[in-house]
Motif scaffolding. Structure first.
Motif, PDB file in Angstrom:
ATOM      1  N   GLY A 250      67.772 -17.566  57.166  1.00 49.91           N
ATOM      2  CA  GLY A 250      66.513 -17.238  56.807  1.00 49.91           C
ATOM      3  C   GLY A 250      66.048 -18.195  55.429  1.00 49.91           C
ATOM      4  N   GLU A 251      65.113 -17.181  54.637  1.00 52.93           N
ATOM      5  CA  GLU A 251      64.096 -18.025  53.637  1.00 52.93           C
ATOM      6  C   GLU A 251      65.218 -18.461  52.251  1.00 52.93           C
ATOM      7  OE1 GLU A 251      60.583 -15.893  52.765  1.00 52.93           O
ATOM      8  OE2 GLU A 251      59.698 -16.297  55.187  1.00 52.93           O
ATOM      9  N   ASP A 252      65.929 -17.758  52.042  1.00 51.24           N
ATOM     10  CA  ASP A 252      66.714 -17.532  50.819  1.00 51.24           C
ATOM     11  C   ASP A 252      68.792 -17.861  50.518  1.00 51.24           C
ATOM     12  OD1 ASP A 252      64.592 -15.806  49.883  1.00 51.24           O
ATOM     13  OD2 ASP A 252      65.854 -13.989  50.774  1.00 51.24           O
ATOM     14  N   GLN A 253      68.860 -18.178  50.307  1.00 47.25           N
ATOM     15  CA  GLN A 253      70.091 -19.447  49.790  1.00 47.25           C
ATOM     16  C   GLN A 253      71.488 -18.159  49.882  1.00 47.25           C
ATOM     17  OE1 GLN A 253      69.002 -21.579  46.658  1.00 47.25           O
ATOM     18  NE2 GLN A 253      70.291 -22.282  46.735  1.00 47.25           N
ATOM     19  N   ILE A 254      72.328 -17.967  50.404  1.00 45.79           N
ATOM     20  CA  ILE A 254      73.206 -17.028  51.067  1.00 45.79           C
ATOM     21  C   ILE A 254      73.971 -17.497  49.573  1.00 45.79           C
ATOM     22  CG2 ILE A 254      75.743 -16.281  51.974  1.00 45.79           C
ATOM     23  CD1 ILE A 254      73.183 -16.998  54.705  1.00 45.79           C
ATOM     24  N   LEU A 255      74.874 -16.718  49.002  1.00 46.30           N
ATOM     25  CA  LEU A 255      76.051 -16.546  47.885  1.00 46.30           C
ATOM     26  C   LEU A 255      77.000 -16.662  49.180  1.00 46.30           C
ATOM     27  CD1 LEU A 255      76.346 -16.350  44.963  1.00 46.30           C
ATOM     28  CD2 LEU A 255      76.529 -13.835  45.597  1.00 46.30           C
TER      29      LEU A 255
ATOM     30  N   ASN B 201      72.456 -13.026  49.589  1.00 42.17           N
ATOM     31  CA  ASN B 201      72.018 -13.520  49.257  1.00 42.17           C
ATOM     32  C   ASN B 201      72.134 -14.016  47.426  1.00 42.17           C
ATOM     33  OD1 ASN B 201      70.278 -14.197  51.402  1.00 42.17           O
ATOM     34  ND2 ASN B 201      68.683 -12.214  50.664  1.00 42.17           N
ATOM     35  N   PHE B 202      72.108 -15.081  47.359  1.00 41.65           N
ATOM     36  CA  PHE B 202      72.444 -16.120  45.820  1.00 41.65           C
ATOM     37  C   PHE B 202      71.457 -15.528  44.417  1.00 41.65           C
ATOM     38  CE2 PHE B 202      72.470 -19.476  42.753  1.00 41.65           C
ATOM     39  CZ  PHE B 202      73.921 -19.170  42.438  1.00 41.65           C
ATOM     40  N   CYS B 203      69.823 -15.254  44.946  1.00 45.71           N
ATOM     41  CA  CYS B 203      68.836 -14.982  44.638  1.00 45.71           C
ATOM     42  C   CYS B 203      68.032 -13.594  45.077  1.00 45.71           C
ATOM     43  CB  CYS B 203      68.208 -15.667  43.603  1.00 45.71           C
ATOM     44  SG  CYS B 203      67.197 -17.651  44.744  1.00 45.71           S
ATOM     45  N   CYS B 204      66.482 -13.494  44.916  1.00 42.21           N
ATOM     46  CA  CYS B 204      65.236 -13.162  44.948  1.00 42.21           C
ATOM     47  C   CYS B 204      65.431 -10.727  46.033  1.00 42.21           C
ATOM     48  CB  CYS B 204      64.863 -14.118  46.577  1.00 42.21           C
ATOM     49  SG  CYS B 204      65.486 -16.184  46.416  1.00 42.21           S
ATOM     50  N   ASP B 205      66.575 -11.357  46.785  1.00 44.03           N
ATOM     51  CA  ASP B 205      67.289 -10.183  46.980  1.00 44.03           C
ATOM     52  C   ASP B 205      69.025  -9.720  46.726  1.00 44.03           C
ATOM     53  OD1 ASP B 205      65.103  -8.642  47.998  1.00 44.03           O
ATOM     54  OD2 ASP B 205      64.613 -10.128  49.269  1.00 44.03           O
ATOM     55  N   PRO B 206      69.146 -10.036  45.490  1.00 40.25           N
ATOM     56  CA  PRO B 206      70.895 -10.225  44.985  1.00 40.25           C
ATOM     57  C   PRO B 206      71.057  -8.844  45.014  1.00 40.25           C
ATOM     58  CG  PRO B 206      69.863 -10.418  42.818  1.00 40.25           C
ATOM     59  CD  PRO B 206      68.652 -10.473  44.163  1.00 40.25           C
ATOM     60  N   HIS B 207      70.724  -7.232  45.313  1.00 42.58           N
ATOM     61  CA  HIS B 207      70.825  -5.704  45.302  1.00 42.58           C
ATOM     62  C   HIS B 207      71.318  -5.727  46.708  1.00 42.58           C
ATOM     63  CE1 HIS B 207      65.802  -6.047  45.314  1.00 42.58           C
ATOM     64  NE2 HIS B 207      67.096  -4.593  46.313  1.00 42.58           N
ATOM     65  N   GLU B 208      71.504  -6.527  47.247  1.00 41.82           N
ATOM     66  CA  GLU B 208      71.381  -6.411  48.967  1.00 41.82           C
ATOM     67  C   GLU B 208      72.956  -7.293  50.013  1.00 41.82           C
ATOM     68  OE1 GLU B 208      67.051  -4.935  50.403  1.00 41.82           O
ATOM     69  OE2 GLU B 208      67.592  -6.929  50.745  1.00 41.82           O
ATOM     70  N   LEU B 209      72.849  -6.286  50.576  1.00 44.74           N
ATOM     71  CA  LEU B 209      74.433  -6.472  51.042  1.00 44.74           C
ATOM     72  C   LEU B 209      73.786  -6.888  53.098  1.00 44.74           C
ATOM     73  CD1 LEU B 209      77.998  -6.018  50.240  1.00 44.74           C
ATOM     74  CD2 LEU B 209      76.836  -8.133  50.099  1.00 44.74           C
TER      75      LEU B 209
ATOM     76  N   LYS C  22      66.683 -20.465  42.851  1.00 39.19           N
ATOM     77  CA  LYS C  22      66.437 -20.168  44.375  1.00 39.19           C
ATOM     78  C   LYS C  22      65.686 -21.864  44.969  1.00 39.19           C
ATOM     79  CE  LYS C  22      63.020 -18.378  47.105  1.00 39.19           C
ATOM     80  NZ  LYS C  22      61.173 -17.562  46.799  1.00 39.19           N
ATOM     81  N   ALA C  23      66.607 -22.457  45.800  1.00 41.83           N
ATOM     82  CA  ALA C  23      66.156 -23.593  46.170  1.00 41.83           C
ATOM     83  C   ALA C  23      64.606 -23.762  46.116  1.00 41.83           C
ATOM     84  CB  ALA C  23      66.999 -23.754  48.265  1.00 41.83           C
ATOM     85  N   PRO C  24      64.334 -24.996  45.452  1.00 41.30           N
ATOM     86  CA  PRO C  24      65.041 -25.842  44.612  1.00 41.30           C
ATOM     87  C   PRO C  24      65.437 -25.954  43.686  1.00 41.30           C
ATOM     88  CG  PRO C  24      63.037 -26.266  44.547  1.00 41.30           C
ATOM     89  CD  PRO C  24      62.738 -25.492  45.231  1.00 41.30           C
TER      90      PRO C  24
ATOM     91  N   TYR D  46      80.478 -21.931  58.458  1.00 36.98           N
ATOM     92  CA  TYR D  46      79.552 -22.307  57.408  1.00 36.98           C
ATOM     93  C   TYR D  46      78.436 -22.561  56.815  1.00 36.98           C
ATOM     94  CZ  TYR D  46      78.702 -26.439  59.542  1.00 36.98           C
ATOM     95  OH  TYR D  46      77.477 -27.111  61.202  1.00 36.98           O
ATOM     96  N   LEU D  47      78.138 -22.162  56.252  1.00 35.95           N
ATOM     97  CA  LEU D  47      76.856 -22.255  55.140  1.00 35.95           C
ATOM     98  C   LEU D  47      76.336 -24.217  55.257  1.00 35.95           C
ATOM     99  CD1 LEU D  47      76.507 -20.348  52.356  1.00 35.95           C
ATOM    100  CD2 LEU D  47      76.402 -19.739  54.517  1.00 35.95           C
ATOM    101  N   SER D  48      74.890 -24.426  55.624  1.00 30.76           N
ATOM    102  CA  SER D  48      73.764 -25.306  55.981  1.00 30.76           C
ATOM    103  C   SER D  48      74.167 -25.587  54.544  1.00 30.76           C
ATOM    104  CB  SER D  48      72.850 -24.579  56.252  1.00 30.76           C
ATOM    105  OG  SER D  48      72.298 -24.132  55.279  1.00 30.76           O
ATOM    106  N   GLU D  49      73.327 -27.046  54.490  1.00 26.92           N
ATOM    107  CA  GLU D  49      73.627 -28.403  53.060  1.00 26.92           C
ATOM    108  C   GLU D  49      72.895 -27.136  52.332  1.00 26.92           C
ATOM    109  OE1 GLU D  49      72.369 -31.876  51.315  1.00 26.92           O
ATOM    110  OE2 GLU D  49      72.072 -31.406  53.526  1.00 26.92           O
ATOM    111  N   ASP D  50      71.374 -26.600  52.179  1.00 35.43           N
ATOM    112  CA  ASP D  50      70.562 -25.497  52.216  1.00 35.43           C
ATOM    113  C   ASP D  50      71.379 -24.417  51.639  1.00 35.43           C
ATOM    114  OD1 ASP D  50      70.182 -24.103  54.092  1.00 35.43           O
ATOM    115  OD2 ASP D  50      67.095 -25.479  54.410  1.00 35.43           O
ATOM    116  N   THR D  51      72.565 -23.807  52.552  1.00 31.32           N
ATOM    117  CA  THR D  51      72.826 -22.240  52.248  1.00 31.32           C
ATOM    118  C   THR D  51      71.472 -21.776  52.374  1.00 31.32           C
ATOM    119  OG1 THR D  51      72.421 -21.847  50.038  1.00 31.32           O
ATOM    120  CG2 THR D  51      74.207 -22.983  49.881  1.00 31.32           C
TER     121      THR D  51
END
Length: 639
Positions: free
Chosen positions: A504-509, A524-532, A105-107, A480-485
């Motif tokens: 959103g608040e979380d990084q996109i995988l 998402n990459f983390c935080c709520d990785p069990h959702e699409l 999760k960022a950072p 595309y995804l932003s620099e902070d994804t």
């Protein structure tokens, strides 16, 4: 075939390679590859005992191991499941994490190289904070963690070895105000004081010179270090430096690669890896009071594939690791409604490259594009983007030379086809003009056009543009995804008009456009990785499409051609949990499990899957082999 059998057992793999050599005796290239693989399988793969030498396997499959403690009790490694620095007790098999701050999760925060203190009680380690880098020291039980140095990029010294007298850490650092990844970067071999973190420069290097591994003599008076021979070369010569900076000697010079040197505990010489005889062998060179003999001697031929010397313990036991993995591309026909594979997976990638990854179908379904990643990595630019195009009708491959480099790990970047199939959209960095961003590359000529680029930012490990670009279905815009994804953007390269589709608040995988281009699904990459989630490609509110159990990540595979279903797989990040394949209606509903991939594909571990435009075929890349193994050699220096 032999590579597939390496996962199932050494004897099967041996028989397969022997049969390959016999059946293709008239094909020199195939026979050479077969003989090399057979030799590597025989090299140290079984416990060997003799009067002079004992070889033992101590951990397999092993983690990402960096070294062995001087007392021979522990291995230091990175536990990527937890994203932490970890230790393994060789005697008991117990493992534990030293750090507890790793996150995607960022950072983003994660560990890198670590080195042992001479008393085997502490580790000096490198840590990426997301905002910079740190050199830290901690006890092996995780207590006493303290900061030694911090900065941006490689201004923070990267640890190589800890002096036996306990006073210094040998490190590589970029102390100048330059981009460490530009051709103007200046590297330094430095000593970092363990007491106060102060730095003393041992040698200022040319931009092409920095290598990865050095060592102190047992009396801490000398340093042994490999340096690249010349610009563009990945082969090394070995140098001897006085720790007080009073002298420097080139002690091993050969056209081959002499690397990974370690001091012998009695201080009378070194061992090192070299390919001067065609295989990765172990050599020794005598050194007396800082004076080296003229010629090295061979100690052990053929250490095995991708061997790395980890350290020599006080009882003269040498620890080393080997790597027996490769990635290949396979095609198979399948019925996603029943989960039936209608044809056996057929390998299309060449034996020449050991890492073939990220396959993707062309829009018309005739060609497959994938990355062939070599072991050679430019210290400044990273891996070169070696692109391969496979024609499914002619069953022939061709390479596309782009002179572009991967802006990070090859796991994160996948070239995309343009809607007309005439060009590729590639996220990359360049050499001559120091650019990074999105480029269009002609699939026939390899000529490139800048679409959205900037100068590479100094000391940045992130993309200055963004990530994961794909064309809109009409080819006029790029998503595309932003620099902070954390955001999904769209931009028209001609009008320069940019718009945020989602933030959103979380990084996109990852995200995927529907076949008609009207919808986007993402996870998402983390935080709520069990959702699409799914939403309109024009913007608006997101809604949950898939919700799985905690800690199980749904990875997007593809849409069905009619856009009625989304196909996804579940699993844990960097884990061997079986990958289950599901489909879910795009308008909502319960996911339906189709099959478990390990039940259908026994050759190896599936990494990526792409569905053919007709929905009846898949292309995938699979990791095949035993993985990393840690071995020891005893009585190596017995008189």
């Amino acid at each position: 075939m032999g590579l597939c059998y390496e996962k199932l057992g050494q004897e099967k793999a041996k028989k397969t390679y022997e049969k390959l050599i016999a059946d293709f005796a008239d094909q020199g290239e195939v026979v050479a590859i077969g003989k090399k693989k057979l030799a590597n399988l025989n090299a140290g793969r079984e416990t060997t005992k003799s009067e002079d030498l004992i070889i033992r396997q101590v951990w397999a499959p092993a983690g990402d191991v960096y070294g062995v403690s001087p007392d021979g009790r522990y291995l230091n490694y990175i536990n990527w499941d937890a994203i932490e620095l970890a230790v393994r007790d060789i005697k008991t098999g117990e493992t534990w994490n030293i750090t507890d701050k790793g996150t995607w999760k960022a950072p983003v925060q994660f560990p890198d190289n670590s080195v042992w203190s001479s008393d085997s009680k502490q580790l000096a380690y490198y840590w990426f904070t997301g905002d910079g880098t740190e050199l830290r020291i901690a006890n092996i039980d995780g207590t006493g963690d303290r900061l030694l140095r911090s900065g941006q990029g490689y201004i923070t010294p990267w640890p190589v070895a800890w002096s036996p007298d306990g006073q210094y850490i040998l490190a590589l650092a970029d102390l100048e105000e330059n981009d460490p990844r530009s051709e103007h970067a200046i590297g330094h071999i430095v000593l970092v004081s363990v007491d106060d973190g102060s730095i003393r420069v041992i040698k200022t290097l040319e931009p092409h010179q920095p290598a990865c591994c050095g060592d102190f003599s047992p009396d801490s008076k000398y340093i042994i270090y490999p340096l690249h021979q010349e610009k563009g070369s990945h082969n090394n010569n070995i140098y001897l430096f006085a720790t007080d900076g009073s002298s420097e000697q080139l002690i091993l010079e050969d056209k081959a690669d002499d690397n990974n040197p370690l001091w012998i505990p009695d201080g009378k010489g070194i061992v090192f890896r070299s390919d001067r005889m065609g295989t990765d062998d172990l050599w020794t060179l005598k050194i007396d009071e800082g004076v080296a003999e003229d010629k090295p001697e061979l100690l052990k031929s053929n250490l095995g594939e991708k061997a790395k010397l980890l350290g020599i313990t006080r009882d003269n036991t040498l620890f080393y690791s080997t790597q027996y993995t490769r990635s290949d591309i396979f095609i198979a026909s399948m019925d996603f409604s029943t989960g039936q594979i209608l044809s056996e997976p057929h390998k299309i990638s060449s034996m020449e490259n050991e890492r073939n990854v990220k396959p993707i179908w062309s829009p018309d379904g005739r060609n497959i594009l994938y990355l062939s990643v070599s072991d050679e990595r430019d210290n400044i630019l990273g891996h070169k983007q070696n692109l391969t195009i496979y024609d499914t009708e002619s069953q022939k491959t061709r390479t596309l030379d782009t002179e572009l480099y991967l802006p990070g790990s090859y796991f994160l970047y996948q070239p995309q086809w343009s809607p007309d199939g005439k060009s590729l959209l590639i996220h990359a960095r360049t050499n001559e003009d120091s650019l990074q961003g999105f480029f269009s590359v002609d699939i026939h000529s390899g000529d490139r056009t800048s679409i959205l680029v900037k100068e590479r930012e100094q000391r940045s490990f992130q993309s200055p543009i963004g990530n994961s670009p794909v064309f809109s279905k009409d080819g006029k815009n790029i998503f595309y995804l932003s620099e902070d994804t954390k955001s999904i953007l769209t931009k028209n390269p001609d009008t320069k008009q940019e718009r945020t589709i989602y933030t959103g608040e979380d990084q996109i995988l990852q995200f995927k456009l529907s076949p008609d281009g009207t919808q986007i699904v993402f996870g998402n990459f983390c935080c709520d990785p069990h959702e699409l989630f799914i939403m309109s490609s024009g913007g608006g509110e997101k809604r949950i499409l898939v919700e799985t159990e905690d800690h199980v990540t749904p990875y997007i595979i593809d849409w069905t051609p009619d856009a009625r279903y989304l196909i996804f797989q579940t699993g844990l990040y960097r884990s061997e949990v079986p990958r289950e394949i599901y489909r879910v209606p795009a308008n909502g509903g319960d996911p339906e499990r189709i099959f478990v991939f390990e039940d259908k594909f026994s050759q190896g571990e599936i990494e990526n899957i792409e569905v053919h435009p007709d929905g009846k075929q898949i292309v995938l890349d699979a990791k095949i082999g035993q993985g990393s193994e840690v071995w020891t050699m005893e009585n190596l220096f017995k008189k």
